[in-house]
Design a protein around this motif. Structure first.
Motif, short mmCIF file in Angstrom:
data_model
loop_
_atom_site.label_atom_id
_atom_site.label_comp_id
_atom_site.label_asym_id
_atom_site.label_seq_id
_atom_site.Cartn_x
_atom_site.Cartn_y
_atom_site.Cartn_z
N ASN A 224 5.69 -6.04 25.29
CA ASN A 224 4.51 -5.60 26.03
C ASN A 224 4.34 -4.08 25.96
N SER A 225 3.12 -3.66 25.71
CA SER A 225 2.83 -2.24 25.61
C SER A 225 1.33 -2.02 25.70
N ALA A 226 0.94 -0.77 25.89
CA ALA A 226 -0.49 -0.43 25.88
C ALA A 226 -1.10 -0.79 24.52
N GLU A 227 -0.33 -0.60 23.44
CA GLU A 227 -0.82 -0.93 22.11
C GLU A 227 -1.08 -2.43 21.98
N TRP A 228 -0.22 -3.25 22.59
CA TRP A 228 -0.41 -4.71 22.57
C TRP A 228 -1.75 -5.04 23.21
N PHE A 229 -2.00 -4.45 24.40
CA PHE A 229 -3.25 -4.70 25.12
C PHE A 229 -4.46 -4.26 24.29
N LYS B 54 -4.09 -8.84 5.13
CA LYS B 54 -4.66 -7.66 4.48
C LYS B 54 -3.95 -6.37 4.87
N ALA B 55 -3.34 -6.36 6.06
CA ALA B 55 -2.68 -5.12 6.51
C ALA B 55 -1.67 -5.41 7.59
N ILE B 56 -0.71 -4.49 7.74
CA ILE B 56 0.29 -4.52 8.81
C ILE B 56 0.23 -3.19 9.54
N VAL B 57 0.31 -3.25 10.87
CA VAL B 57 0.30 -2.04 11.69
C VAL B 57 1.57 -2.03 12.54
N GLN B 58 2.28 -0.90 12.54
CA GLN B 58 3.48 -0.75 13.37
C GLN B 58 3.18 0.24 14.49
N TYR B 59 3.38 -0.20 15.75
CA TYR B 59 2.95 0.64 16.87
C TYR B 59 4.07 1.41 17.57
N SER B 60 5.30 1.23 17.19
CA SER B 60 6.39 1.97 17.83
C SER B 60 7.39 2.42 16.78
N GLY B 61 7.87 3.65 16.93
CA GLY B 61 8.82 4.19 15.97
C GLY B 61 8.13 4.64 14.70
N SER B 62 8.82 5.45 13.95
CA SER B 62 8.24 5.98 12.72
C SER B 62 8.44 4.99 11.57
N LEU B 63 7.53 5.03 10.62
CA LEU B 63 7.64 4.17 9.44
C LEU B 63 8.78 4.66 8.56
N LYS B 64 9.69 3.74 8.20
CA LYS B 64 10.85 4.12 7.39
C LYS B 64 10.46 4.39 5.94
N GLU B 65 9.43 3.70 5.48
CA GLU B 65 8.96 3.91 4.12
C GLU B 65 7.47 3.62 4.06
N LYS B 66 6.80 4.23 3.11
CA LYS B 66 5.37 4.04 2.95
C LYS B 66 5.12 2.88 1.99
N LEU B 67 4.51 1.84 2.51
CA LEU B 67 4.21 0.66 1.70
C LEU B 67 2.70 0.45 1.68
N PRO B 68 2.17 -0.19 0.65
CA PRO B 68 0.73 -0.45 0.59
C PRO B 68 0.26 -1.25 1.81
N ASN B 69 -0.84 -0.81 2.41
CA ASN B 69 -1.47 -1.51 3.53
C ASN B 69 -0.57 -1.63 4.76
N LEU B 70 0.35 -0.69 4.90
CA LEU B 70 1.17 -0.58 6.11
C LEU B 70 0.78 0.72 6.82
N TYR B 71 0.44 0.62 8.09
CA TYR B 71 -0.08 1.77 8.83
C TYR B 71 0.71 1.99 10.11
N SER B 72 0.89 3.26 10.46
CA SER B 72 1.38 3.58 11.79
C SER B 72 0.22 3.36 12.76
N TRP B 73 0.53 3.36 14.07
CA TRP B 73 -0.53 3.15 15.05
C TRP B 73 -1.57 4.28 14.98
N GLU B 74 -1.11 5.49 14.79
CA GLU B 74 -2.02 6.63 14.71
C GLU B 74 -2.93 6.52 13.49
N GLU B 75 -2.36 6.13 12.36
CA GLU B 75 -3.17 5.95 11.15
C GLU B 75 -4.19 4.83 11.34
N PHE B 76 -3.75 3.78 11.96
CA PHE B 76 -4.64 2.64 12.21
C PHE B 76 -5.82 3.03 13.07
N MET B 77 -5.57 3.71 14.19
CA MET B 77 -6.65 4.07 15.10
C MET B 77 -7.64 5.04 14.45
#
Length: 720
Positions: A165-170, A229-252
C-alpha cells in the motif's frame, strides 16, 4: 426434493440499462422495514441526518427509476452479467434507495469540490509525514491517467499493481480508471507464474511494481506477457535501465505530452455500468477468478455500504485510518481507497513490514478514528496486549483484570441506549484508556473486522477493553460488504444487518433455520472475467448471487454466519458438521492453541489438527520453534518447563498433552451429538502461516492446502 427458500426483504427489483426492464421478483416478505432508512439516497446528497438515526430502520423516501436515471447515460446492456472486460450490465436500480449511478471520476470530482483542501494521503519518509491534499491527489491521478495513455493503455485493458500500500498504488488505481483501463492488484506473495496468470487474464498493458524484488518476478516471465507494453517501479532506484521500464518520476512526466482534452474525451465515454476494477480471488482451489466490478458497484457500495459502520463524511468530521491490508483484496481496497475518496478520509500508509510487527507503531503515531483488521490481526493485537499485561507487577495485573471484567460485564449487559455505570467509567478512565493507547487505538471510535470469521474469545477480550469489534460480512462478488455492523447496528458475534438498499435470502434451510446466504443489490458484481460457466454457477437464473456461506438470521434481522458449504463436514454416517463452532470452542478452551482444523469429511469420526502459539521471525514472517509468552505461561501454570514447540510435540510433555486432552473432552461434553465429538487429534510441529501456504494473504485458513500438506498425519487418524 423441492428447494426450500426463505425470503428476507424481497420485493420488486427492476434492473435497468438504458431503460427499465421488467421486475424480477415478487414481494414475499412484509419485513421490508428492516431496511436502512435515510432520506438521502443519492451519493451526492448530505449525510448529516445519519448521525441522529439508526441506519437499520426503513427508508423514508422512494424514487422512481425514471427519477434516478434522469440525465444519466448508461451503456446498452441486455443482461445482469457479463464475462467480457468491455461488456456492460443492467443495473439493479432499487426504488427504496436507488442512488444516481456515478462513475469513479464523477465521485472523485464531487469529493474534490467538498474536500479539496483537506489532507487525503500521508506517507512516512524518514521522520516526516508527506501529505497530499484531495486537490493534489486528483491532479496527480489525472497526470497518471495521461501517462498511462502515453504508454499505450487501451480501453478495457488492464494495469496490474504488484506492491505494498502506498500513495503511488492509489494514484495508479485512480489514474488507470480515469484513462479507461481496468485496475487490478496482484498479491505481493505471488510467484512469477501466478503474476503471469493474472496479468495475461487482465490483458495488462502496464504493470506497476513496488521494488526490485517484485520487478524481478515480472522480468522472469516478461516474454510470456502477451499484452505488456511497459513496467513502472514506484519505490527504490532502478538497478538497471531496461527498455520500457520507468521509475515513478519518469512515468509521471510522460503525461505532460497528453492534453487535457484527450483525457477528458476518454473520461466522457465512461459509463457507470462498465467495468473499472477487477479483484482476483486467492485461488485456493484452482486458478484465481477475476471478479469484475463496475463504476456503479464501487460508487454505490462505498456510499451506502460503508456508511452503516458510522463512517462520517469530512464535512462533519474527517476520519483517519491506517492503510495496511492488501489492496488487491476487496476489504482493503474498498475501505481505504474508494471509501477514502467518497467520505474525504485521511489515509496514512503503514510500513511494508506492518504485518510483521510495525503496524502497532504506526497506529500509535497516527491514532486513527477507524480501523479495519482481519481476525488474525485482531488476535495479534490481543496477544501483544496480553504479553504487556503479563509483564506488569502483581497489583497492576490485578487492577487490569478487574477493569476488563467490569467492562466485559457492562458491555454484555447493557443495550445501546443505556448509560454505563460509575464503576465502569472509573475502570475505563483509570485503566482501559491507557491499554487502548498502548496499541494506538485511544482515538479510535470504529473498529471493524472482516474477511474471515472471528472467534468469540477475541470478541470478548476486546469488549473487556471497551472495544466493540463491528463485524462485516460479504465477499468480493458483492463489492465487499452485504451485511454491516456499526455503532447503531450491533449484536455480539453477529455480522449486523443487511446494507440499506441490498436484499438477501436464505435457501435450502434446515430445521435450525440455517441456509445458504444469497445476495441481490447494486453491489453484486458484473461477472467473472472470461469465465462464463463460473459466473453461471455464482448467479442463479434470477440474478441472485449465491455466497456458498451458511447463515441464520434472528428475529431482529441480525445475521450469524455458521460456515461455508464447501467446508461443511459430512461424516460417513451422514451427519452434517460445521467445523467453525467446534474449532472456535477448542481455541477458547485452550489458550495455548493457535490454529485448530477439524477433519472428518466422509470419515467415520472427527479428528483435529492443532498448532501451538509461537513467536514469529520478524524478517521472514515464519513461525519459529519458540512458544509465545502466553503459551509459556500456560505451560508454567501446569508445572511444565516447556519453552519451545519441540519440547511438547510427540507427547514429550505429558502435562501439556493431558491438559489438551482434558480441554477437548470438555468441548466434546457440550457437543450436539456423538458424531460431533473429536475422537483423535495431533499437534503439528509448526504453526500455520502465509509463508507456509496454510493461510491466505488475509490470513484465512486454506483448508485444501492443509489437507494436502498434512495428508500423512490425517491418514494416520483413520488407519485400522
Amino acid at each position: 426434493m423441492p428447494r426450500t427458500e426463505r425470503f428476507w426483504l424481497v420485493h420488486p427489483s427492476p434492473v435497468v440499462s438504458m431503460s427499465t426492464s421488467t421486475q424480477t421478483h415478487q414481494q414475499t416478505d412484509p419485513a421490508s422495514n428492516q431496511l436502512g432508512n435515510s432520506s438521502d439516497c443519492s451519493p451526492l446528497g448530505p449525510m448529516t441526518n445519519l448521525l441522529e438515526q439508526d441506519v437499520g430502520e426503513g427508508l423514508s423516501e422512494k424514487q422512481s427509476t425514471e427519477e434516478v436515471l434522469a440525465g444519466v447515460e448508461l451503456a446498452p446492456a441486455q443482461s445482469l452479467w457479463t464475462t467480457e472486460a468491455s461488456g456492460s450490465v443492467q443495473l439493479r436500480i432499487d426504488e427504496l434507495c436507488p442512488g444516481q449511478p456515478l462513475t469513479i471520476y464523477q465521485m472523485f470530482t464531487n469529493s474534490v469540490q467538498k474536500y479539496g483542501k483537506l489532507t487525503a494521503l500521508a506517507t512516512k519518509r524518514g521522520n516526516e509525514w508527506e501529505k497530499v491534499t484531495f486537490s493534489e491527489y486528483f491532479h496527480l491521478s489525472r497526470m497518471a491517467a495521461k501517462s498511462f495513455l502515453k504508454l499505450g493503455l487501451e480501453r478495457f485493458h488492464g494495469v496490474a499493481v504488484l506492491g505494498f500500500n502506498s500513495a503511488e498504488w492509489f494514484i495508479a488505481a485512480t489514474g488507470t480508471v480515469f484513462a479507461g483501463g481496468i485496475i487490478a492488484g496482484i498479491y505481493t506473495t505471488n510467484s512469477p507464474d501466478a503474476c503471469l496468470y493474472v496479468a495475461n487474464d487482465l490483458r495488462a498493458n502496464v504493470i506497476v511494481v513496488e521494488n526490485q524484488e517484485q520487478l524481478y518476478k515480472i522480468l522472469q516471465v516478461r516474454d510470456k506477457l502477451l499484452h505488456l507494453k511497459a513496467i513502472v517501479q514506484y519505490s527504490g532506484s532502478l538497478k538497471e535501465k531496461l527498455p520500457n521500464l520507468y521509475s515513478w518520476e519518469e512515468f509521471m512526466a510522460l503525461g505532460l505530452e497528453i492534453s487535457d482534452q484527450e483525457l477528458d474525451e476518454v473520461i466522457s465515454n465512461q459509463k457507470a455500468n462498465q467495468c473499472c476494477v477487477i479483484i482476483y480471488t486467492s485461488g485456493t482451489t484452482g486458478p484465481p477468478k477475476g471478479v469484475m466490478l463496475s463504476h456503479d458497484n464501487i460508487t454505490w457500495t462505498t456510499h451506502h455500504g460503508i456508511r452503516v459502520g458510522g463512517v462520517q463524511p469530512a464535512e462533519i468530521r474527517q476520519e483517519s485510518l491506517v492503510s495496511y491490508l492488501p489492496l488487491n483484496h476487496i476489504a482493503g481496497q474498498m475501505f481505504d481507497l474508494w471509501a477514502g475518496i467518497q467520505f474525504g478520509e485521511q489515509v496514512f500508509f503503514a510500513q511494508p513490514d506492518a504485518l510483521k510487527g510495525s503496524l502497532v507503531d504506526t497506529l500509535r503515531e497516527v491514532n486513527p478514528t477507524a480501523h479495519l483488521g482481519v481476525p488474525r490481526v485482531w488476535e495479534k493485537i490481543m496477544e501483544k496486549i496480553k504479553e504487556g499485561i503479563s509483564q506488569c507487577g502483581y497489583m497492576k495485573r490485578k487492577l487490569v483484570t478487574w477493569a476488563m471484567s467490569v467492562s466485559l460485564e457492562e458491555n454484555q449487559r447493557l443495550t445501546k441506549d443505556e448509560e454505563k455505570s460509575f464503576l465502569f467509567n472509573l475502570a475505563d478512565s483509570l485503566v482501559l484508556q491507557k491499554l487502548r493507547a498502548e496499541v494506538g487505538l485511544s482515538n479510535c471510535e470504529k473498529f471493524f473486522s472482516g474477511a474471515a470469521p472471528i472467534g468469540s474469545e477475541t470478541l470478548q477480550f476486546f469488549l473487556g477493553l471497551n472495544i466493540r469489534l463491528y463485524e462485516i460480512y460479504g465477499m468480493s462478488e458483492c463489492s465487499g460488504p452485504n451485511f454491516f455492523s456499526g455503532p447503531k447496528v450491533y449484536r455480539f458475534s453477529s455480522c449486523g444487518k443487511v446494507v440499506p438498499g441490498c436484499r438477501y435470502k436464505l435457501v435450502n434451510m434446515d430445521a435450525d433455520g440455517i441456509g445458504e446466504v444469497c445476495f441481490w443489490g447494486r453491489n453484486v458484481f458484473m461477472g467473472f472475467l472470461n469465465l462464463e460457466q463460473k459466473t453461471k454457477e455464482a448467479l442463479d437464473e434470477d440474478g441472485w448471487l449465491h455466497s456458498g456461506d451458511l447463515g441464520k438470521v434472528d428475529e431482529d434481522g441480525f445475521i450469524y454466519i455458521t460456515g461455508r458449504i464447501k467446508e461443511l463436514i459430512i461424516t460417513a454416517g451422514g451427519e452434517n458438521v460445521p467445523p467453525l463452532p467446534i474449532e472456535d470452542a477448542v481455541k477458547q478452551q485452550l489458550p495455548i492453541i493457535s490454529n485448530a482444523m477439524l477433519i472428518g469429511d466422509k470419515m467415520k469420526f472427527l479428528s483435529m489438527l492443532l498448532t501451538l502459539k509461537c513467536t514469529i521471525n520478524p524478517e521472514t514472517a515464519e513461525p519459529t520453534d519458540s512458544l509465545s509468552l502466553e503459551a509459556v505461561e500456560y505451560c508454567q501454570r501446569l508445572g511444565s518447563q516447556a519453552t519451545k514447540v519441540s519440547d511438547i510435540i510427540g507427547g514429550k510433555d505429558k502435562l501439556v498433552y493431558q491438559s489438551i486432552k482434558e480441554g477437548i473432552a470438555l468441548v466434546n461434553s457440550k457437543a450436539n451429538s456423538n458424531a460431533q465429538r473429536i475422537q483423535k487429534w495431533t499437534i503439528l510441529g509448526k504453526d500455520f502461516s502465509i509463508v507456509g501456504g496454510e493461510l491466505g494473504p488475509t490470513m484465512k485458513l486454506r483448508r485444501p492446502v492443509v489437507l494436502q500438506k498434512y495428508h500423512s498425519e490425517i491418514e494416520s487418524f483413520y488407519r485400522v
